[in-house]
Design a protein around this motif. Structure first.
Motif, short mmCIF file in Angstrom:
data_model
loop_
_atom_site.label_atom_id
_atom_site.label_comp_id
_atom_site.label_asym_id
_atom_site.label_seq_id
_atom_site.Cartn_x
_atom_site.Cartn_y
_atom_site.Cartn_z
N LYS A 268 34.68 49.37 41.78
CA LYS A 268 33.97 49.88 40.61
C LYS A 268 34.81 50.85 39.78
CE LYS A 268 29.56 51.88 39.18
NZ LYS A 268 28.24 52.41 39.62
N GLU A 269 35.43 51.83 40.42
CA GLU A 269 36.19 52.84 39.68
C GLU A 269 37.46 52.24 39.08
OE1 GLU A 269 38.48 57.07 40.58
OE2 GLU A 269 36.81 56.47 41.87
N ALA A 270 38.19 51.46 39.86
CA ALA A 270 39.43 50.85 39.37
C ALA A 270 39.14 49.87 38.24
CB ALA A 270 40.15 50.14 40.51
N LYS A 275 39.02 48.31 32.46
CA LYS A 275 38.23 47.99 31.27
C LYS A 275 38.54 48.95 30.12
CE LYS A 275 33.79 48.17 31.91
NZ LYS A 275 32.42 47.77 32.31
N ASN A 276 38.67 50.23 30.44
CA ASN A 276 38.99 51.23 29.41
C ASN A 276 40.37 50.96 28.81
OD1 ASN A 276 36.57 52.59 29.71
ND2 ASN A 276 37.37 54.03 31.22
N LEU A 286 45.45 41.69 30.93
CA LEU A 286 44.36 42.59 31.35
C LEU A 286 43.01 41.91 31.16
CD1 LEU A 286 45.50 46.08 29.97
CD2 LEU A 286 45.97 45.02 32.19
N PHE A 287 42.88 41.14 30.10
CA PHE A 287 41.64 40.40 29.85
C PHE A 287 41.37 39.41 30.98
CE2 PHE A 287 39.51 37.11 26.86
CZ PHE A 287 38.25 37.57 27.21
N LYS A 304 30.40 46.33 19.28
CA LYS A 304 31.57 47.10 18.85
C LYS A 304 32.88 46.37 19.15
CE LYS A 304 29.37 51.62 19.59
NZ LYS A 304 29.46 52.90 20.33
N GLY A 305 32.75 45.19 19.74
CA GLY A 305 33.93 44.42 20.09
C GLY A 305 34.57 44.85 21.39
N GLU A 306 33.83 45.58 22.23
CA GLU A 306 34.36 46.06 23.50
C GLU A 306 33.89 45.16 24.65
OE1 GLU A 306 32.62 49.92 23.48
OE2 GLU A 306 34.39 50.87 22.60
#
Length: 455
Positions: A268-270, A275-276, A286-287, A304-306
């Motif tokens: 979860k954290e990684a 994602k950020n 990364l995608f 927002k395109g995120e």
């Protein structure tokens, strides 16, 4: 010496290839005899006194076999290539299953010339626990340089699946779809291609996958330009960099979890950091990693395109590695291109000049999938698409449109009337989208999926 190296240095009239077929390594059976012949005295371990045989193991017994086979065939200088391989793709014990599919063997050979297939009944090797019927040994004979005029798939139950998972993806119904596609297609258009499950499996001179999502098209182009072995190695480096789980190497117990509950809590954290980083500076690699570690391997962006999909319970496991490698390897032996374009901007005058065929899988107006969130597909979009197809029909372009005429108590009257007014054919499809129904309370709600054709 290594066959893949040997063929770079020889020229022949006929090259006969009989590689290992499955994960059963020859060296596991013959290493003792080899050591006797060479007077080798390696260190042995364990009760069974086994030596380290890593240096003897064949890549043709691993998931890298299709890539090695492609390289081998590419470097052969001969008039004829004869390949021996069995039909154990999906039979028997998993260890006995073939590492290279019929389609991969055939399509890679077709890059060199015309291919003919000969087969004989053959007794399969088993440990006595399996009774296999219809087991066959095949010979694939390639006449190098001769144009292959065949347009048929060797075995339609061996379609490959995209590593990109879209709700409503057509992988499971490909046999039904392909059986209804016309013959003699030179240019196949997979419009609203998504993960390209349909386009990647079409055996045509040219395949063009069209989608309006620039993220997806960019990723598909990135995959096409990649070498599967190098990309997987790069993804492993990113996994290590972000501290994500790697059950392929370490198993579930290493992360204090099991297969049932998955590794979502651990990642979860990684995953949030990944994602950020992607949302701040989008990159195709990364995608792809976000999709691999995201919920159900799906894709979702907010208004927002995120990218905003939550972490999933799986990681880059053996199944997904094989799926990704097979998908990329298929791109290398397939004339397939990816175009980011709105269907309204397609030049149908140009398309009509060739033996073209359009397959369209748009967002379903009656659907409730992620692509319809935030008004993703409107009534006007639906009307524009139907008008676009009418213009295609007027120019003599054959098309097939996937859609639903009934969903959760609603009837698509506009679509039905359009079919009736234009005398288009409605073919019913048998399908249940399991990955789209987890949030539906009424599991008995009727959905009537159809394929609408103008031929």
């Amino acid at each position: 010496m290594d066959a893949n190296e040997l063929v770079k240095n020889v020229k022949a009239d006929l090259v006969y290839i009989d590689p290992p077929y499955n994960s059963r390594q020859f060296c596991d059976a013959y290493h003792f005899l080899e050591n006797v012949a060479l007077n080798m005295k390696p260190e042995v371990k364990g009760v069974a006194k086994k030596m380290d045989r890593k240096h003897l193991k064949s890549v043709y017994c691993s998931s890298k076999a299709p890539l090695a086979y492609e390289e081998l065939i590419e470097n052969i200088d001969a008039k004829y290539i004869l390949v021996s391989y069995n039909n154990m793709g999906k039979q028997g014990d998993p260890r006995s299953n073939a590492k290279i599919s019929d389609k991969q063997i055939l399509e890679i050979l077709k890059t060199k010339g015309e291919v003919k297939i000969f087969e004989e009944e053959y007794g399969a090797y088993t440990t006595g626990k399996t009774n296999l019927e219809n087991h066959k040994e095949r010979l694939f004979l390639c006449t190098v340089g001769k144009k292959d005029t065949s347009k048929n798939l060797i075995n339609t139950d061996e379609f490959i699946k995209s590593p990109l998972n879209f709700t409503g993806g057509k992988y499971k119904i490909l046999p039904q779809l392909v059986s209804k596609f016309p013959e003699g297609i030179d240019v196949f258009y997979d419009v609203f291609c998504g993960g390209a499950n349909v386009g990647i499996n079409m055996n045509c001179d040219n395949v063009i996958c069209v989608d309006i999502d620039e993220h997806v098209i960019s990723l598909l182009q990135y995959l096409k330009q990649s070498n599967s072995y190098d990309l997987i190695k790069h993804l492993d480096q990113l996994i290590d960099q972000y501290g994500l789980s790697d059950t392929y190497q370490n198993g579930y117990a290493y992360y204090k979890c099991d297969s049932s509950h998955g590794v979502g809590k651990y990642n979860k954290e990684a995953y949030s950091r990944l994602k950020n980083d992607y949302n701040l500076s989008p990159r195709d690699d990364l995608f792809l990693l976000l999709i691999i570690y995201g919920f159900n391997n799906q894709i979702r962006f907010n208004n927002k395109g995120e990218f905003n999909l939550p972490v999933g319970k799986r990681d880059f496991n053996a199944s997904l590695r094989k799926k990704l490698a097979t998908f990329i390897d298929k791109m290398h032996v397939h004339n397939i291109n990816f175009v980011c374009q709105n269907f309204r901007d397609m030049d149908i005058e140009e398309i009509s000049q060739y033996q073209s065929f359009l397959y369209l899988d748009p967002p379903y107006y009656l659907g409730d999938a992620a692509y319809n969130e935030n008004g993703g597909w409107t009534l006007q979009d639906e009307k524009d698409l139907l008008e676009f197809l009418n213009r295609c029909d007027n120019l003599g372009i054959k098309f097939a449109l996937s859609n639903v005429i009934e969903h959760k108590g609603q009837t698509h009257e506009l679509l039905i009337n359009w079919c009736l007014d234009n005398s288009y054919n409605i073919n019913y499809i048998s399908k249940t989208y399991s990955n789209a129904s987890y949030h539906i309370k009424d599991k008995t709600a009727i959905t009537k999926e159809v394929l609408i054709t103008n031929y």
